[in-house]
Design a protein around this motif. Structure first.
Motif, PDB file in Angstrom:
ATOM      1  N   SER A 252      -2.949  -0.919 -13.035  1.00 49.27           N
ATOM      2  CA  SER A 252      -3.248  -1.058 -13.786  1.00 49.27           C
ATOM      3  C   SER A 252      -2.400  -2.102 -15.002  1.00 49.27           C
ATOM      4  O   SER A 252      -1.998  -3.129 -15.543  1.00 49.27           O
ATOM      5  CB  SER A 252      -5.271  -0.970 -14.264  1.00 49.27           C
TER       6      SER A 252
ATOM      7  N   LYS B 258       4.192  -3.495 -11.916  1.00 45.38           N
ATOM      8  CA  LYS B 258       4.130  -2.151 -12.591  1.00 45.38           C
ATOM      9  C   LYS B 258       4.750  -1.664 -13.855  1.00 45.38           C
ATOM     10  O   LYS B 258       6.050  -1.977 -13.198  1.00 45.38           O
ATOM     11  CB  LYS B 258       3.601  -2.043 -11.497  1.00 45.38           C
TER      12      LYS B 258
ATOM     13  N   HIS C 262      -6.842  -2.460 -18.235  1.00 44.47           N
ATOM     14  CA  HIS C 262      -7.320  -3.224 -16.529  1.00 44.47           C
ATOM     15  C   HIS C 262      -5.962  -4.026 -16.971  1.00 44.47           C
ATOM     16  O   HIS C 262      -4.852  -4.297 -17.176  1.00 44.47           O
ATOM     17  CB  HIS C 262      -8.229  -4.585 -16.736  1.00 44.47           C
ATOM     18  N   ILE C 263      -6.105  -5.280 -15.365  1.00 40.32           N
ATOM     19  CA  ILE C 263      -4.610  -5.696 -15.160  1.00 40.32           C
ATOM     20  C   ILE C 263      -3.905  -6.668 -16.064  1.00 40.32           C
ATOM     21  O   ILE C 263      -2.752  -6.951 -16.084  1.00 40.32           O
ATOM     22  CB  ILE C 263      -4.432  -6.202 -13.610  1.00 40.32           C
TER      23      ILE C 263
ATOM     24  N   ARG D 242      -8.829  -3.676 -12.350  1.00 42.79           N
ATOM     25  CA  ARG D 242      -7.437  -2.828 -12.469  1.00 42.79           C
ATOM     26  C   ARG D 242      -7.362  -2.615 -11.283  1.00 42.79           C
ATOM     27  O   ARG D 242      -7.902  -3.127  -9.474  1.00 42.79           O
ATOM     28  CB  ARG D 242      -8.396  -1.113 -12.092  1.00 42.79           C
ATOM     29  N   HIS D 243      -5.898  -2.673 -10.526  1.00 45.06           N
ATOM     30  CA  HIS D 243      -5.113  -2.215  -9.357  1.00 45.06           C
ATOM     31  C   HIS D 243      -5.384  -1.278  -9.176  1.00 45.06           C
ATOM     32  O   HIS D 243      -4.715  -0.321  -9.534  1.00 45.06           O
ATOM     33  CB  HIS D 243      -3.699  -2.758  -9.901  1.00 45.06           C
TER      34      HIS D 243
ATOM     35  N   LEU E 127      -7.981  -4.499  -6.136  1.00 43.35           N
ATOM     36  CA  LEU E 127      -8.553  -5.028  -7.081  1.00 43.35           C
ATOM     37  C   LEU E 127      -9.948  -4.458  -6.989  1.00 43.35           C
ATOM     38  O   LEU E 127     -10.642  -4.317  -6.526  1.00 43.35           O
ATOM     39  CB  LEU E 127      -8.579  -6.558  -7.637  1.00 43.35           C
TER      40      LEU E 127
ATOM     41  N   SER F  81      -7.059   7.751 -10.305  1.00 40.84           N
ATOM     42  CA  SER F  81      -7.430   7.115 -11.573  1.00 40.84           C
ATOM     43  C   SER F  81      -8.269   7.258 -12.406  1.00 40.84           C
ATOM     44  O   SER F  81      -9.437   7.731 -11.339  1.00 40.84           O
ATOM     45  CB  SER F  81      -7.843   5.611 -10.942  1.00 40.84           C
TER      46      SER F  81
ATOM     47  N   ASP G 136      -3.486   4.492  -9.045  1.00 38.62           N
ATOM     48  CA  ASP G 136      -3.478   3.198 -10.148  1.00 38.62           C
ATOM     49  C   ASP G 136      -2.286   2.514 -10.995  1.00 38.62           C
ATOM     50  O   ASP G 136      -1.927   3.094 -11.744  1.00 38.62           O
ATOM     51  CB  ASP G 136      -4.983   3.887 -11.452  1.00 38.62           C
TER      52      ASP G 136
END
Ligand code: ADP
Length: 447
Positions: free
Chosen positions: A230, A237, A435-436, A207-208, A277, A244, A228
């Protein structure tokens, strides 16, 4: 306090800055290109100066023109917003050298964090965990190949001067290394006039998560929790949320403490965001942004703090007016980035806005410079509005976001509003389980 501030930006952020100044009793000066003469921030500012033709390099990035506008209007402070000149250390230097105040961090900190290799080295020394990778920038190809073997594929080649995901190349195996290195170098040279690159382990399902900080230059730093970010497409983004769904109180406090300790050692001033991350319970630093960020309103929503106002106070020499234990996080906030683009092909869709209706009601904020009849110019970023929704908890926030997206009317041009409405209906998103790489995988499945 400043009497007059020049806003060196355009679009929704110029309006955001104007609003903060207005509420602080500060006069505003808008600068604009010939394509933006009828922009909302130009209409609302106390004074406006045209600084050049549409191309950003001739107007919003034109330092002599911005300084000349400050001179003729008698501005004291210059706020760069995000993008454009906001992370240009030379600009910060020239602004201060000419006797104006740059509303942002010190030139030294902008320069330090702008070189991502130096930034990683520095924060690592200050105790912040970083993504495993090459030891500094790559100089020799054979040596780099050995380092990639040691890190283990897949590896990511990244530009030292990077930004906006440019100069980034994913390499799956040693066979592809040489070609990807050459491609990353030439892309980076073209985008940043710098071909220095470095290597990082490619994380498969992180995740970012980024931590918002503010400091007053005395070593006092406060963190305002995490965002967050992600949900991304091409490293950009799309939607952000705070807090998050992936962090518990212990992880939040742990990363907040690490960041505060490190930045207080370098006496960081102004707003900043430390990006990580986060995978399997571990944080890995990727970069620090030395500016106000697009997604700052979600932090404002859950803390009740006006970040721009605080940033201006600090630039005017005031100490931070609150401490870490004054910060209370309340509820949940989500921001959707509304772009003038096709929701499937992502092709930009500039043009004239027809009907325009922004949603409202409790907990709903729309930061946008659009109005009915406004012509979205084709020369700039496609972001036209930020829909920011706050609720007691995440579920409440999602319900409010759903109804706000239903209400939003942007006629005449195509926007990605339907994509947001679709994404927040997905079970993975509802569960906070993404997740990203999730969005790109989702879009690929739909094709
Ligand atoms: P830029 O400055 O170009 O935006 P960042 O270092 O901030 O580059 O990274 C942008 C995005 O790229 C991150 O949010 C993440 O999605 C992805 N990314 C960066 N580093 C890695 C990594 N080591 N592994 C996987 N994805 C990464």
């Amino acid at each position: 306090m400043f009497e007059k501030v020049l806003i060196a930006n355009r679009g929704e952020i110029a309006l955001r800055l104007h609003r903060a100044c207005r509420e602080m009793g500060i006069q505003t000066v808008a600068v604009h290109s010939t394509a933006d003469g009828d922009a909302m921030h130009v209409r609302l500012a106390d004074e406006a100066v045209c600084i050049g033709p549409p191309a950003a390099k001739d107007s919003y990035l034109n330092m002599p023109a911005v300084l000349a506008a400050a001179e003729i209007t008698g501005s004291e402070g210059i706020h760069p917003g995000y993008g454009f000149l906001s992370e240009n250390a030379d600009f910060a230097h020239i602004v201060e050298e000419h006797g104006y105040t740059f509303i942002g961090p010190s030139e030294e900190h902008i320069r330090l964090m702008g070189d991502k290799v130096e930034a990683k080295r520095t924060v690592s020394r200050l105790g912040i965990p970083v993504v495993p990778g090459s030891d500094g920038a790559i100089t020799d190809e054979d040596e780099a190949r050995r380092q990639a073997d040691d890190i283990g594929y897949p590896v990511l080649i990244k530009a030292a001067a990077g930004g906006g995901g440019r100069g980034m190349k994913l390499v799956h195996s040693a066979d592809a290394f040489a070609a990807s290195l050459a491609a990353a170098r030439s892309e980076s040279k073209a985008a940043f006039n710098d071909d220095a690159v470095y290597l990082e382990k490619y994380l498969e399902r992180p995740r970012h998560i980024e931590v918002q900080v503010i400091g007053d230059g005395t070593g006092k730093i406060v963190h305002l929790g995490e965002r967050d970010c992600s949900l991304q497409r091409r490293h950009q983004k799309v939607l952000e949320e705070a807090p998050s769904p992936a962090l518990n109180a212990e992880a939040r406090e742990r990363i907040g403490d690490v960041v505060v300790k490190a930045l207080s050692e370098i006496k960081y001033t102004s707003l900043g965001t430390v990006e990580f991350l986060y995978e399997d319970g571990e944080f890995y630093f990727i970069e620090m942004n030395t500016r106000l960020q697009v997604e700052h309103p979600i932090t404002e929503a859950i803390t009740g703090i006006d970040l721009v106002r605080e940033q201006i106070h600090i630039a005017a020499g005031a100490p931070l007016s609150f401490s870490q234990n004054n910060i209370r996080f309340a509820g949940h906030a989500i921001e959707c980035r509304i772009n003038a683009e096709d929701p499937r092909s992502f092709a930009p869709s500039p043009g004239q806005v027809g009907d325009f209706h922004a949603p409202g009601g409790l907990g709903v904020r729309v930061d946008s410079a659009l109005y009915s009849g406004y012509r979205v110019p084709p020369h700039y970023d496609s972001l036209i509005a930020k829909l920011v929704v706050h609720g007691y908890n995440r579920n409440d926030c999602l319900m409010r976001l759903t109804r706000s997206l239903e209400e939003f009317v942007i006629g005449g041009i195509t926007s990605n509003t339907p994509l947001h409405a679709e994404l927040i209906r997905q079970q993975d998103f509802i569960d906070g389980n993404y997740h990203i790489h999730w969005l790109e995988q989702y879009l690929a499945q739909q094709d």
